[in-house]
Design a protein around this motif. Structure first.
Motif, PDB file in Angstrom:
ATOM      1  N   TRP A   1     -11.929   0.506   9.268  1.00 51.54           N
ATOM      2  CA  TRP A   1     -12.102   1.333   8.077  1.00 51.54           C
ATOM      3  C   TRP A   1     -13.309   2.256   8.231  1.00 51.54           C
ATOM      4  O   TRP A   1     -13.231   3.439   7.934  1.00 51.54           O
TER       5      TRP A   1
ATOM      6  N   ALA B   1      -8.078   3.514   3.246  1.00 54.06           N
ATOM      7  CA  ALA B   1      -8.893   2.896   2.198  1.00 54.06           C
ATOM      8  C   ALA B   1      -8.092   1.868   1.410  1.00 54.06           C
ATOM      9  O   ALA B   1      -8.629   0.844   0.984  1.00 54.06           O
TER      10      ALA B   1
ATOM     11  N   TRP C   1      -8.294  -1.375   3.211  1.00 51.86           N
ATOM     12  CA  TRP C   1      -9.641  -1.941   3.173  1.00 51.86           C
ATOM     13  C   TRP C   1      -9.938  -2.523   1.798  1.00 51.86           C
ATOM     14  O   TRP C   1     -10.509  -3.601   1.678  1.00 51.86           O
ATOM     15  N   GLU C   2      -9.536  -1.843   0.753  1.00 47.68           N
ATOM     16  CA  GLU C   2      -9.825  -2.313  -0.600  1.00 47.68           C
ATOM     17  C   GLU C   2      -8.997  -3.541  -0.968  1.00 47.68           C
ATOM     18  O   GLU C   2      -9.355  -4.279  -1.867  1.00 47.68           O
TER      19      GLU C   2
END
Length: 114
Positions: free
Chosen positions: A101, A108, A111-112
């Motif tokens: 990331w 994103a 990653w989130e």
């Protein structure tokens, strides 16, 4: 029409051809980038599933995971080894996801959701 006029027309046509080829290459690069991101997304999901598969597929490992997460001290030595190995795989996955990331190789959204 002189030879100089024909050369000018040829030069103009070749300039347009080069412009269209640059546009084509740009479109191809954009499509390739999308394909690479899709493959990266699939690999990310597959890695997570391969780490979680032993917990989902084995009642023994699910029990070990549940107890290890809530009361690590109650595990015997062999169970601790298995639990630590599983947790090591999870932490390495998160570490790899963070690095991907940070370097712009992981969307994103992934990653989130880690």
């Amino acid at each position: 029409m002189t030879l100089s006029d024909l050369a000018s027309i040829g030069s103009f046509i070749s300039g347009i051809a080069v412009l269209f080829s640059f546009i084509f290459v740009g479109v191809q690069m954009k499509q390739n980038t999308k394909a690479v991101r899709a493959a990266s997304s699939q690999a990310h999901s597959a890695n997570w599933q391969s780490i979680m598969a032993p917990i989902v597929e084995s009642a023994d490992m699910a029990h070990l995971w549940r107890i290890g997460m809530s009361d690590f001290a109650s595990l015997n030595d062999d169970e601790r080894v298995r639990f630590i190995c599983q947790m090591s795989a999870v932490f390495r996955f998160w570490e790899g996801a963070r690095l991907q990331w940070r370097n712009g190789q992981l969307d994103a959204e992934h990653w989130e959701n880690v």
